[in-house]
Design an enzyme around this catalytic site. Structure first.
Site, short mmCIF file in Angstrom:
data_model
loop_
_atom_site.label_atom_id
_atom_site.label_comp_id
_atom_site.label_asym_id
_atom_site.label_seq_id
_atom_site.Cartn_x
_atom_site.Cartn_y
_atom_site.Cartn_z
N ALA A 171 0.82 -1.21 0.00
CA ALA A 171 0.00 0.00 0.00
C ALA A 171 0.86 1.26 0.00
CB ALA A 171 -0.94 -0.01 1.20
N HIS A 210 4.03 -9.76 14.26
CA HIS A 210 3.08 -9.16 13.32
C HIS A 210 3.54 -7.84 12.71
CE1 HIS A 210 -0.69 -8.24 11.42
NE2 HIS A 210 -0.93 -7.21 12.19
N GLU A 264 -12.33 -1.73 17.29
CA GLU A 264 -11.21 -2.63 17.53
C GLU A 264 -10.54 -2.26 18.85
OE1 GLU A 264 -8.52 -3.08 14.27
OE2 GLU A 264 -10.02 -3.98 12.96
N ARG A 315 1.66 -0.12 18.42
CA ARG A 315 0.75 0.44 17.41
C ARG A 315 -0.72 0.21 17.75
NH1 ARG A 315 -1.81 -1.77 12.84
NH2 ARG A 315 -0.85 -3.78 13.29
N ARG A 332 -2.86 -4.82 22.27
CA ARG A 332 -2.33 -6.08 21.74
C ARG A 332 -1.21 -6.67 22.59
NH1 ARG A 332 -2.06 -4.94 15.19
NH2 ARG A 332 -4.26 -5.30 14.78
N HIS A 356 0.95 -10.16 17.40
CA HIS A 356 -0.50 -10.22 17.33
C HIS A 356 -0.98 -11.37 18.21
CE1 HIS A 356 -4.59 -10.28 15.82
NE2 HIS A 356 -4.34 -9.14 15.21
#
Length: 554
Positions: free
Chosen positions: A23, A344, A121, A379, A283, A237
């Site tokens: 991306a 992750h 989330e 993050r 996380r 993760h």
């Protein structure tokens, strides 16, 4: 599509080279001025990077009850005291316009009536995560790829691996790269180089990252002398599929956001023993909770129970997750999904400013390979795709001084050695390295483990430094281009290159983790289990020097 997209007679000179076609790289190529000739380098084919695997979504405060201020607060809190506030402010303020641009380009986000659908989330205070079922990254990358293929100024160099950055000897300005492609090793000049190579999850044996995520950009920048930042912070993760024979397929955070419960082998929602938000805690907290539970019970996994989610809703939101799980003998609508943590996302990276500039003139970095200061020590979910597009858009203001010199490509010489034995040996080291890193620099770290792993990595580096393949790959100047005349040589050199890169990034992670004598965010030291105010600073690396720097002020 560019007439050069699959032509072996590609130009050896561009205005800008973008390395990576996830991306960040795709969007960067599209944002660069159309007057520039852009070389877009992808190590494999298009659509093989980590962005294409991203399931959860992309965060933006666009709901009436939400605001960039709330998004800023959530990001700062998740970052465990190490976010650069100005960088986060830039991210959240530009998020709505970034989403609008993606919609305009054709990204088909899910909708609820006429409005974009949003979900909650972990660690977000409001539902602000836009999604395209459970393949949001793929939807974004597919749209960006189609747009790239329509641009005449973008030339795609696929199946191409960057071996070196080319620095001007006097000024140390980055002026190009050395590539391995189609049985050739050759030099390509550019006015600027943009690294968008993603992360380095393949340094760990358990990872959700694709095979191409071998830390290439970090290793390239480090060897060239660029400043790196916060490399000890790797996000694990909490919920990767853990089924014999199956890859560590990521089970999106959005599954828990939609209501799934995290349970142990007895069906207990154990995460609440570790944090008031249970499975919706940050996380790093959830990953350590799972790790601790597995250590205590001697089991290999815990479970995600989707029964609280209405079946039609689960089919609508998570078709790919259901499909992959069923492929491996699990029907999530009738049985829980076995999961465990896996490496992750790398929060650290090449230090950059708001314009994506590194410490080396002419070298830029965007996406996971960069450290903008947005993510801090941990993050916030679904900020990674957002960071890619918000920061890549800054390249629309790239102002290059045109280089009118014609690059005279060195003559090509034949190289007959195939390096097969060396590639085999390096492949074995690579597999051993991944296990070493998971044991010693994974979710729990300590001085003894880190010191032992550093010594092992240094031993491997010393062993490999004298090999002819290493000497070939580390050629610093464009004295010649090479034609690889023996079948299989390019594949063997590819293995050697990735192994050397993984050893470099392993060394950086281990040394950084040893240097930071506290626990914070994605970095947990069992011998220093709490955060220290003395360590509310960035860890910086320049070549083989580790030092600290204060956070940037607003």
């Amino acid at each position: 599509m560019s007439p050069f997209a699959s032509d072996v007679s590609l130009p050896k000179q561009f205005d800008v080279i973008v390395v990576g076609a996830g991306a960040a790289g795709l969007y960067a190529a599209l944002c660069l001025p159309k007057s520039l000739q852009v070389g877009l380098i992808t190590k494999d084919s298009l659509r093989t990077g980590a962005s294409d695997w991203a399931q959860g979504g992309i965060a933006a405060a666009i709901a009436p009850e939400d605001s960039p201020t709330f998004h800023w607060e959530d990001t700062i809190k998740a970052g465990a005291g190490l976010c650069d506030r100005a960088a986060v402010q830039f991210l959240v303020e530009n998020a709505p316009s970034a989403i609008a641009r993606l919609v305009e380009m054709g990204v088909a986000f899910d909708r609820k009536g006429e409005h974009l659908a949003m979900t909650l989330e972990a660690a977000h205070s409001y539902p602000r995560v836009l999604h395209a079922a459970d393949t949001t990254g793929r939807a974004i990358v597919s749209t960006l790829t189609e747009c790239v293929l329509q641009q005449e100024n973008i030339h795609i160099l696929s199946q191409a691996l960057v071996l070196n950055l080319w620095l001007q000897p006097q000024t140390r300005r980055c002026q190009g790269v050395r590539l391995l492609q189609r049985d050739r090793a050759f030099w390509v000049r550019a006015g600027a180089v943009v690294l968008a190579t993603g992360g380095g999850g393949q340094v760990f044996s358990q990872t959700t990252n694709p095979a191409v995520s071998t830390g290439d950009g970090i290793a390239l920048a480090w060897r060239a002398g660029a400043v790196l930042r916060d490399l000890e912070f790797f996000q694990f993760h909490p919920t990767a599929l853990t089924q014999p024979g199956a890859p560590r397929f990521l089970i999106s955070e959005a599954v828990r956001g939609e209501g799934a419960h995290l349970v142990d082998e007895r069906g207990n929602r154990f995460a609440f023993e570790y944090h008031p938000k249970g499975e919706l805690a940050p996380r790093d907290v959830v990953s350590r909770a799972i790790f601790d539970r597995l250590e205590k019970t001697g089991t290999s996994c815990v479970y995600l129970d989707l029964s609280p989610i209405e079946p039609d809703r689960a089919r609508y939101r998570f078709p790919n997750i259901l499909r992959v799980c069923r492929r491996w003998g699990i029907d999530p609508l009738v049985q829980p999904i076995p999961v465990a943590p896996a490496a992750h996302y790398w929060m650290g990276g090449i230090a950059v400013d708001l314009m994506n500039r590194t410490s080396i003139p002419g070298l830029y970095a965007i996406g996971e390979v960069a450290s903008t200061g947005v993510h801090g020590a941990n993050r916030l979910a679904s900020n990674s795709l957002l960071e890619c597009v918000v920061y890549a858009a800054q390249l629309s203001d790239l102002d290059l001084e045109p280089d009118r010199r014609i690059f005279e490509s060195p003559d090509a010489i034949d190289q007959a050695e195939d390096y097969a034995d060396q590639a085999e040996a390096m492949g074995a080291i690579r597999e051993e390295l991944k296990g070493l890193m998971w044991r010693c620099a994974g979710i729990h770290r300590s001085e003894d483990l880190l010191q032992g792993a550093i010594a092992r990595v240094q031993s491997w580096q010393k062993e490999l430094a004298t090999l002819s393949s290493t000497q070939f790959l580390r050629a610093p100047h464009p004295t010649s281009n090479i034609h690889l005349s023996t079948k299989g040589t390019e594949t063997n050199l590819h293995v050697c290159t990735e192994t050397l890169n993984l050893l470099d990034v392993a060394y950086q992670i281990l040394k950084s983790a040893l240097f930071r004598t506290e626990s914070r965010g994605g970095h947990y030291r069992s011998d220093y289990p709490r955060p220290s105010p003395d360590w509310q600073v960035h860890t910086l690396i320049e070549r083989d020097r580790w030092y600290v720097a204060p956070l940037e002020k607003d």
